[in-house]
Scaffold this motif. Structure first.
Motif, PDB file in Angstrom:
ATOM      1  N   GLN A  18       0.814  -1.222   0.000  1.00  0.00           N
ATOM      2  CA  GLN A  18       0.000   0.000   0.000  1.00  0.00           C
ATOM      3  C   GLN A  18       0.841   1.262   0.000  1.00  0.00           C
ATOM      4  O   GLN A  18       0.354   2.327  -0.280  1.00  0.00           O
ATOM      5  N   VAL A  19       2.082   1.135   0.451  1.00  0.00           N
ATOM      6  CA  VAL A  19       2.898   2.339   0.559  1.00  0.00           C
ATOM      7  C   VAL A  19       4.032   2.281  -0.457  1.00  0.00           C
ATOM      8  O   VAL A  19       4.508   1.210  -0.819  1.00  0.00           O
ATOM      9  N   ARG A  20       4.427   3.427  -0.872  1.00  0.00           N
ATOM     10  CA  ARG A  20       5.521   3.513  -1.821  1.00  0.00           C
ATOM     11  C   ARG A  20       6.715   4.064  -1.059  1.00  0.00           C
ATOM     12  O   ARG A  20       6.714   5.203  -0.622  1.00  0.00           O
ATOM     13  N   SER A  21       7.700   3.218  -0.855  1.00  0.00           N
ATOM     14  CA  SER A  21       8.892   3.706  -0.151  1.00  0.00           C
ATOM     15  C   SER A  21       9.771   4.438  -1.152  1.00  0.00           C
ATOM     16  O   SER A  21       9.963   3.972  -2.271  1.00  0.00           O
ATOM     17  N   ILE A  22      10.234   5.572  -0.728  1.00  0.00           N
ATOM     18  CA  ILE A  22      11.057   6.376  -1.621  1.00  0.00           C
ATOM     19  C   ILE A  22      12.345   6.763  -0.921  1.00  0.00           C
ATOM     20  O   ILE A  22      12.411   6.833   0.310  1.00  0.00           O
ATOM     21  N   ARG A  23      13.355   7.006  -1.719  1.00  0.00           N
ATOM     22  CA  ARG A  23      14.639   7.403  -1.153  1.00  0.00           C
ATOM     23  C   ARG A  23      14.816   8.905  -1.361  1.00  0.00           C
ATOM     24  O   ARG A  23      14.815   9.380  -2.486  1.00  0.00           O
ATOM     25  N   GLU A  24      14.933   9.598  -0.252  1.00  0.00           N
ATOM     26  CA  GLU A  24      15.144  11.036  -0.303  1.00  0.00           C
ATOM     27  C   GLU A  24      16.565  11.334   0.151  1.00  0.00           C
ATOM     28  O   GLU A  24      17.295  10.437   0.545  1.00  0.00           O
ATOM     29  N   ASP A  25      16.931  12.598   0.146  1.00  0.00           N
ATOM     30  CA  ASP A  25      18.280  12.990   0.569  1.00  0.00           C
ATOM     31  C   ASP A  25      18.567  12.509   1.993  1.00  0.00           C
ATOM     32  O   ASP A  25      19.665  12.089   2.311  1.00  0.00           O
ATOM     33  N   LYS A  26      17.511  12.587   2.840  1.00  0.00           N
ATOM     34  CA  LYS A  26      17.689  12.229   4.247  1.00  0.00           C
ATOM     35  C   LYS A  26      17.632  10.725   4.481  1.00  0.00           C
ATOM     36  O   LYS A  26      17.843  10.249   5.583  1.00  0.00           O
ATOM     37  N   TRP A  28      15.616   6.735   3.422  1.00  0.00           N
ATOM     38  CA  TRP A  28      14.378   6.113   2.976  1.00  0.00           C
ATOM     39  C   TRP A  28      13.198   6.565   3.820  1.00  0.00           C
ATOM     40  O   TRP A  28      13.337   6.811   5.017  1.00  0.00           O
ATOM     41  N   CYS A  29      12.053   6.621   3.209  1.00  0.00           N
ATOM     42  CA  CYS A  29      10.841   6.959   3.937  1.00  0.00           C
ATOM     43  C   CYS A  29       9.626   6.583   3.099  1.00  0.00           C
ATOM     44  O   CYS A  29       9.756   6.176   1.951  1.00  0.00           O
ATOM     45  N   PHE A  30       8.471   6.677   3.736  1.00  0.00           N
ATOM     46  CA  PHE A  30       7.233   6.615   2.953  1.00  0.00           C
ATOM     47  C   PHE A  30       6.289   7.671   3.491  1.00  0.00           C
ATOM     48  O   PHE A  30       6.430   8.105   4.635  1.00  0.00           O
ATOM     49  N   TYR A  31       5.380   8.075   2.654  1.00  0.00           N
ATOM     50  CA  TYR A  31       4.375   9.049   3.086  1.00  0.00           C
ATOM     51  C   TYR A  31       3.067   8.316   3.294  1.00  0.00           C
ATOM     52  O   TYR A  31       2.630   7.564   2.425  1.00  0.00           O
ATOM     53  N   CYS A  32       2.489   8.508   4.483  1.00  0.00           N
ATOM     54  CA  CYS A  32       1.248   7.813   4.811  1.00  0.00           C
ATOM     55  C   CYS A  32       0.157   8.219   3.822  1.00  0.00           C
ATOM     56  O   CYS A  32      -0.087   9.403   3.622  1.00  0.00           O
ATOM     57  N   PRO A  33      -0.501   7.252   3.205  1.00  0.00           N
ATOM     58  CA  PRO A  33      -1.563   7.591   2.253  1.00  0.00           C
ATOM     59  C   PRO A  33      -2.781   8.226   2.935  1.00  0.00           C
ATOM     60  O   PRO A  33      -3.553   8.919   2.278  1.00  0.00           O
ATOM     61  N   ASP A  34      -2.934   7.997   4.241  1.00  0.00           N
ATOM     62  CA  ASP A  34      -4.092   8.553   4.946  1.00  0.00           C
ATOM     63  C   ASP A  34      -3.850   9.976   5.414  1.00  0.00           C
ATOM     64  O   ASP A  34      -4.693  10.839   5.234  1.00  0.00           O
ATOM     65  N   CYS A  35      -2.710  10.227   6.053  1.00  0.00           N
ATOM     66  CA  CYS A  35      -2.508  11.538   6.668  1.00  0.00           C
ATOM     67  C   CYS A  35      -1.328  12.303   6.065  1.00  0.00           C
ATOM     68  O   CYS A  35      -1.069  13.433   6.469  1.00  0.00           O
ATOM     69  N   VAL A  37       1.769  12.064   6.481  1.00  0.00           N
ATOM     70  CA  VAL A  37       2.947  12.283   7.319  1.00  0.00           C
ATOM     71  C   VAL A  37       4.116  11.442   6.801  1.00  0.00           C
ATOM     72  O   VAL A  37       3.946  10.320   6.345  1.00  0.00           O
ATOM     73  N   ARG A  38       5.322  12.042   6.886  1.00  0.00           N
ATOM     74  CA  ARG A  38       6.528  11.333   6.464  1.00  0.00           C
ATOM     75  C   ARG A  38       6.927  10.334   7.537  1.00  0.00           C
ATOM     76  O   ARG A  38       7.018  10.685   8.707  1.00  0.00           O
ATOM     77  N   ASN A  39       7.133   9.112   7.159  1.00  0.00           N
ATOM     78  CA  ASN A  39       7.575   8.065   8.081  1.00  0.00           C
ATOM     79  C   ASN A  39       8.949   7.584   7.629  1.00  0.00           C
ATOM     80  O   ASN A  39       9.135   7.190   6.488  1.00  0.00           O
ATOM     81  N   GLU A  40       9.870   7.607   8.570  1.00  0.00           N
ATOM     82  CA  GLU A  40      11.236   7.232   8.264  1.00  0.00           C
ATOM     83  C   GLU A  40      11.381   5.720   8.135  1.00  0.00           C
ATOM     84  O   GLU A  40      10.709   4.965   8.849  1.00  0.00           O
ATOM     85  N   LEU A  41      12.281   5.300   7.285  1.00  0.00           N
ATOM     86  CA  LEU A  41      12.582   3.882   7.143  1.00  0.00           C
ATOM     87  C   LEU A  41      14.093   3.684   7.168  1.00  0.00           C
ATOM     88  O   LEU A  41      14.840   4.564   6.752  1.00  0.00           O
ATOM     89  N   ASN A  42      14.507   2.529   7.661  1.00  0.00           N
ATOM     90  CA  ASN A  42      15.932   2.189   7.634  1.00  0.00           C
ATOM     91  C   ASN A  42      16.146   1.017   6.687  1.00  0.00           C
ATOM     92  O   ASN A  42      15.357   0.071   6.682  1.00  0.00           O
ATOM     93  N   ASP A  43      17.216   1.088   5.966  1.00  0.00           N
ATOM     94  CA  ASP A  43      17.596  -0.014   5.088  1.00  0.00           C
ATOM     95  C   ASP A  43      18.535  -0.934   5.865  1.00  0.00           C
ATOM     96  O   ASP A  43      19.652  -0.557   6.205  1.00  0.00           O
ATOM     97  N   ILE A  44      18.056  -2.131   6.193  1.00  0.00           N
ATOM     98  CA  ILE A  44      18.896  -3.062   6.958  1.00  0.00           C
ATOM     99  C   ILE A  44      19.457  -4.156   6.050  1.00  0.00           C
ATOM    100  O   ILE A  44      20.020  -5.136   6.531  1.00  0.00           O
ATOM    101  N   GLY A  45      19.255  -3.994   4.770  1.00  0.00           N
ATOM    102  CA  GLY A  45      19.797  -4.975   3.814  1.00  0.00           C
ATOM    103  C   GLY A  45      21.318  -4.913   3.790  1.00  0.00           C
ATOM    104  O   GLY A  45      21.923  -3.899   4.154  1.00  0.00           O
ATOM    105  N   GLU A  46      21.930  -6.003   3.389  1.00  0.00           N
ATOM    106  CA  GLU A  46      23.395  -6.019   3.313  1.00  0.00           C
ATOM    107  C   GLU A  46      23.869  -5.144   2.162  1.00  0.00           C
ATOM    108  O   GLU A  46      23.159  -4.996   1.167  1.00  0.00           O
TER     109      GLU A  46
END
Ligand SMILES: [Zn+2]
Length: 127
Positions: A18-26, A28-35, A37-46
């Motif tokens: 449902q969410v589209r994760s995008i990579r910004e300067d700061k 990874w994050c996604f924007y909540c489709p409901d409200c 709001v920017r939600n931060e994400l961490n890339d824990i992949g190797e």
């Protein structure tokens, strides 16, 4: 694991599709489709491997403070307070603490101001 919107007034549970994760300067994050709001994400992949996104654990959980004055029959006002905080573990609902009567004031503004100052003390202490 679905993503959970960190906005305490929203707390939408979102399937990853449902969410589209995008990579910004700061980062990874996604924007909540409901409200929105920017939600931060961490890339824990190797390194060099596929991207694996998780939501960071929050120690500074968001909260919402609702300070109100309830008119009493005698024309005075009771200070009331509700504090909502996100759960430390992921969940749909924030926990809410309530104080129905923190004191009685002649003026509605004073009652609200008192409720707010109690909230400030309370949140400072728990952090
Ligand atoms: Zn949201």
């Amino acid at each position: 694991m679905p993503f959970i919107c960190e906005n305490v007034e929203c707390r939408a549970v979102l399937a990853r599709g449902q969410v589209r994760s995008i990579r910004e300067d700061k980062g990874w994050c996604f924007y909540c489709p409901d409200c929105k709001v920017r939600n931060e994400l961490n890339d824990i992949g190797e390194a060099g491997g596929p991207v694996q996104l998780v939501q960071p654990e929050r120690s500074d959980l968001p909260h919402k403070v609702i300070a109100t004055a309830r008119p009493l029959e005698d024309g005075r006002y009771a200070a009331q307070l509700r504090v909502q905080r996100a759960l430390g573990m992921k969940g749909t609902y924030a926990v809410e603490e309530r104080w129905e009567q923190l004191g009685v004031f002649l003026d509605a503004h004073e009652a609200v101001a008192h409720a707010r100052s109690v909230a400030t003390d309370l949140l400072d202490r728990k952090v």
